[in-house]
Design a protein around this motif. Structure first.
Motif, PDB file in Angstrom:
ATOM      1  N   ALA A  11       7.819   5.004  -7.957  1.00 49.12           N
ATOM      2  CA  ALA A  11       7.437   5.175  -9.363  1.00 49.12           C
ATOM      3  C   ALA A  11       5.937   4.931  -9.554  1.00 49.12           C
ATOM      4  O   ALA A  11       5.432   4.949 -10.676  1.00 49.12           O
ATOM      5  N   GLY A  15       3.348   7.494  -4.799  1.00 49.21           N
ATOM      6  CA  GLY A  15       4.781   7.685  -4.566  1.00 49.21           C
ATOM      7  C   GLY A  15       5.380   8.732  -5.493  1.00 49.21           C
ATOM      8  O   GLY A  15       6.203   9.561  -5.076  1.00 49.21           O
ATOM      9  N   ASP A  34      11.895   0.675  -6.800  1.00 51.41           N
ATOM     10  CA  ASP A  34      10.622   0.205  -7.361  1.00 51.41           C
ATOM     11  C   ASP A  34      10.938  -0.951  -8.310  1.00 51.41           C
ATOM     12  O   ASP A  34      11.946  -0.907  -9.019  1.00 51.41           O
ATOM     13  N   SER A 118       2.213   3.542   3.965  1.00 51.67           N
ATOM     14  CA  SER A 118       0.949   3.801   3.258  1.00 51.67           C
ATOM     15  C   SER A 118      -0.085   2.792   3.725  1.00 51.67           C
ATOM     16  O   SER A 118      -0.164   1.682   3.208  1.00 51.67           O
TER      17      SER A 118
HETATM   18  P1  NAD Z   1       0.712   1.926  -7.358  1.00 51.63           P
HETATM   19  O1  NAD Z   1       0.518   0.518  -7.788  1.00 51.63           O
HETATM   20  O2  NAD Z   1       0.585   2.994  -8.367  1.00 51.63           O
HETATM   21  O3  NAD Z   1       2.143   2.074  -6.638  1.00 51.63           O
HETATM   22  C1  NAD Z   1       2.800   1.033  -5.965  1.00 51.63           C
HETATM   23  C2  NAD Z   1       4.226   0.997  -6.460  1.00 51.63           C
HETATM   24  O4  NAD Z   1       4.951  -0.023  -5.762  1.00 51.63           O
HETATM   25  C3  NAD Z   1       4.313   0.644  -7.955  1.00 51.63           C
HETATM   26  O5  NAD Z   1       5.197   1.554  -8.579  1.00 51.63           O
HETATM   27  C4  NAD Z   1       4.868  -0.789  -7.973  1.00 51.63           C
HETATM   28  O6  NAD Z   1       5.667  -1.036  -9.126  1.00 51.63           O
HETATM   29  C5  NAD Z   1       5.672  -0.821  -6.694  1.00 51.63           C
HETATM   30  N1  NAD Z   1       5.788  -2.156  -6.087  1.00 51.63           N
HETATM   31  C6  NAD Z   1       4.790  -3.008  -5.753  1.00 51.63           C
HETATM   32  N2  NAD Z   1       5.306  -4.123  -5.202  1.00 51.63           N
HETATM   33  C7  NAD Z   1       6.646  -3.963  -5.173  1.00 51.63           C
HETATM   34  C8  NAD Z   1       7.727  -4.773  -4.723  1.00 51.63           C
HETATM   35  N3  NAD Z   1       7.528  -5.976  -4.204  1.00 51.63           N
HETATM   36  N4  NAD Z   1       8.983  -4.300  -4.844  1.00 51.63           N
HETATM   37  C9  NAD Z   1       9.226  -3.076  -5.393  1.00 51.63           C
HETATM   38  N5  NAD Z   1       8.246  -2.267  -5.853  1.00 51.63           N
HETATM   39  C10 NAD Z   1       6.958  -2.713  -5.735  1.00 51.63           C
HETATM   40  O7  NAD Z   1      -0.300   2.183  -6.146  1.00 51.63           O
HETATM   41  P2  NAD Z   1      -0.710   3.566  -5.446  1.00 51.63           P
HETATM   42  O8  NAD Z   1      -2.124   3.839  -5.786  1.00 51.63           O
HETATM   43  O9  NAD Z   1       0.309   4.600  -5.682  1.00 51.63           O
HETATM   44  O10 NAD Z   1      -0.650   3.132  -3.915  1.00 51.63           O
HETATM   45  C11 NAD Z   1       0.511   3.359  -3.126  1.00 51.63           C
HETATM   46  C12 NAD Z   1       0.273   2.840  -1.716  1.00 51.63           C
HETATM   47  O11 NAD Z   1      -0.851   3.497  -1.145  1.00 51.63           O
HETATM   48  C13 NAD Z   1      -0.035   1.348  -1.632  1.00 51.63           C
HETATM   49  O12 NAD Z   1       0.594   0.828  -0.479  1.00 51.63           O
HETATM   50  C14 NAD Z   1      -1.539   1.311  -1.469  1.00 51.63           C
HETATM   51  O13 NAD Z   1      -1.955   0.139  -0.780  1.00 51.63           O
HETATM   52  C15 NAD Z   1      -1.776   2.555  -0.654  1.00 51.63           C
HETATM   53  N6  NAD Z   1      -3.138   3.122  -0.800  1.00 51.63           N
HETATM   54  C16 NAD Z   1      -3.569   3.562  -2.023  1.00 51.63           C
HETATM   55  C17 NAD Z   1      -4.856   4.123  -2.136  1.00 51.63           C
HETATM   56  C18 NAD Z   1      -5.382   4.652  -3.454  1.00 51.63           C
HETATM   57  O14 NAD Z   1      -6.495   5.192  -3.485  1.00 51.63           O
HETATM   58  N7  NAD Z   1      -4.638   4.548  -4.562  1.00 51.63           N
HETATM   59  C19 NAD Z   1      -5.686   4.198  -1.009  1.00 51.63           C
HETATM   60  C20 NAD Z   1      -5.212   3.725   0.205  1.00 51.63           C
HETATM   61  C21 NAD Z   1      -3.936   3.201   0.305  1.00 51.63           C
END
Ligand code: NAD
Length: 332
Positions: A11, A15, A34, A118
């Motif tokens: 969510a 993702g 999520d 990720s």
């Molecule tokens: P985001 O915060 O939008 O998505 C993370 C999701 O995980 C959220 O929906 C959150 O509610 C859920 N979540 C977090 N902890 C949780 C838990 N303990 N149990 C269940 N759900 C949980 O972040 P994003 O930008 O979509 O990033 C996704 C992944 O990609 C992450 O692992 C992040 O480290 C990695 N990443 C992101 C970027 C970027 O530019 N956004 C760059 C490199 C790596």
């Protein structure tokens, strides 16, 4: 005989885009897990199964794995802010490392073999060679980067010990929004450049800050590698196909091989929105490398991955389509 994919963190920003792409493919059944700490229920398409649960809740994980019997796990859950990780390293290690351990233990108990993780450019810290090749030596410089590096190591050891097959995808700067404009980036607090710049165009902030204009780059501002979320999503699907077909673990950098400076991104946003977007030059932030660009040679060669969005204007335009129709993000 659909392949069942458990999308943890489905969510969230990246993702939810993966879920959109995967749901257009035949032969996949998607189950989102999520805790909605940062994710948005509204991003979940109708008809997709959703379990609200925290990956640190072992009992909940067991129940979900027994119920759905997934074939593979894609793991997007994490706490994602570098600054916050410096202030609260224990919270970051707990969510990003311990949470992943619980997930992997549950996979082991339920004989689930395929895992897509990720990872992040943050594992490389101040890289010696730029563009950063796939086999560069990780050298994280903050707790967030370390959590990703530790998980990469846990995955290698788990393959060795238990036969887990995994893929680490190291994203550079994820950005943009789905072409429909229905889903996009809605982080709180927002720290990413493109949504912040677009907030100026929407009248939600007066100006955009540029942290340092005296770096050794083309125009003095920091250069980063911007990669569209839909292109990241496609890479996950290619990675899954590879895992199932080749049964081999591997790590891939996912970037564009090109960099855009902060000023270039702001100019692209001016062109796309028609708004003057005033900027203010401020002092450099500690720990910002001048240039971070990835070489994604391995993903291109081995996965046959190709970017669809290859100009900063097309990326910013896709983000703008979402933001101008969702001024308050998913609260609209
Ligand atoms: P985001 O915060 O939008 O998505 C993370 C999701 O995980 C959220 O929906 C959150 O509610 C859920 N979540 C977090 N902890 C949780 C838990 N303990 N149990 C269940 N759900 C949980 O972040 P994003 O930008 O979509 O990033 C996704 C992944 O990609 C992450 O692992 C992040 O480290 C990695 N990443 C992101 C970027 C970027 O530019 N956004 C760059 C490199 C790596």
């Amino acid at each position: 005989n659909a392949t069942r994919i458990l999308v943890c963190g489905g969510a969230g920003y990246i993702g939810s885009h993966l879920v959109r792409e995967l749901s257009t493919q035949p032969d996949y059944e998607i189950i989102i897990v999520d805790n909605l700490s940062k994710g948005h229920k509204k991003s979940i398409p109708k008809g997709i199964k959703f379990e609200k649960a925290d990956i640190r809740d072992k009992l909940a994980l067991d129940r979900i794995f027994s119920k759905y019997k997934p074939d593979a796990v894609m793991h997007f859950c994490a706490s994602i802010s570098v600054g916050e990780s410096v202030a609260d390293p224990l919270g970051y290690y707990e969510n990003n490392v311990a949470g992943t351990i619980y997930l992997l233990q549950t996979m082991k108990r339920h004989n689930v073999k395929y895992f897509i993780f990720s990872s992040s450019a943050a594992i490389f810290g101040n890289a010696k060679e730029v563009p950063i090749p796939d086999d560069a030596q990780p050298n994280p410089i903050n707790p967030y980067g370390y959590t990703k590096f530790v998980v990469e190591n846990i995955l290698a050891s788990s393959e060795n010990a238990y036969g887990l097959k995994y893929i680490c995808l190291r994203y550079f700067n994820a950005c943009g929004a789905h072409e429909s404009g229905d889903i996009g980036e809605d982080h709180h607090p927002e720290t990413h450049l493109i949504p912040l710049v677009l907030q100026v165009a929407l009248g939600q902030r007066d100006s955009i800050s540029i942290f340092g204009d005296d770096y050794e780059t083309k125009d003095g501002t920091c250069v980063r590698d911007y990669i569209h979320v839909t292109d990241l999503a496609t890479a996950h699907i290619r990675a899954l196909e590879y895992l199932v077909k080749e049964n081999k673990s591997q790590s891939f950098n996912l970037g564009s091989g090109e960099g855009y400076s902060v000023k270039e991104v702001i100019n692209a946003a001016r062109n796309v929105t028609g708004h003057p977007i005033p900027d203010i030059v401020e002092a450099r932030r500690i720990g910002d490398p001048a240039v971070l660009i990835a070489k994604s040679t391995r993903a291109e060669k081995i996965l046959g991955w190709k970017r669809k969005y290859n100009t900063i204007e097309s990326i910013v335009a896709s983000a703008w389509k979402y933001h101008k129709t969702h001024i308050n993000g998913y609260n609209d």
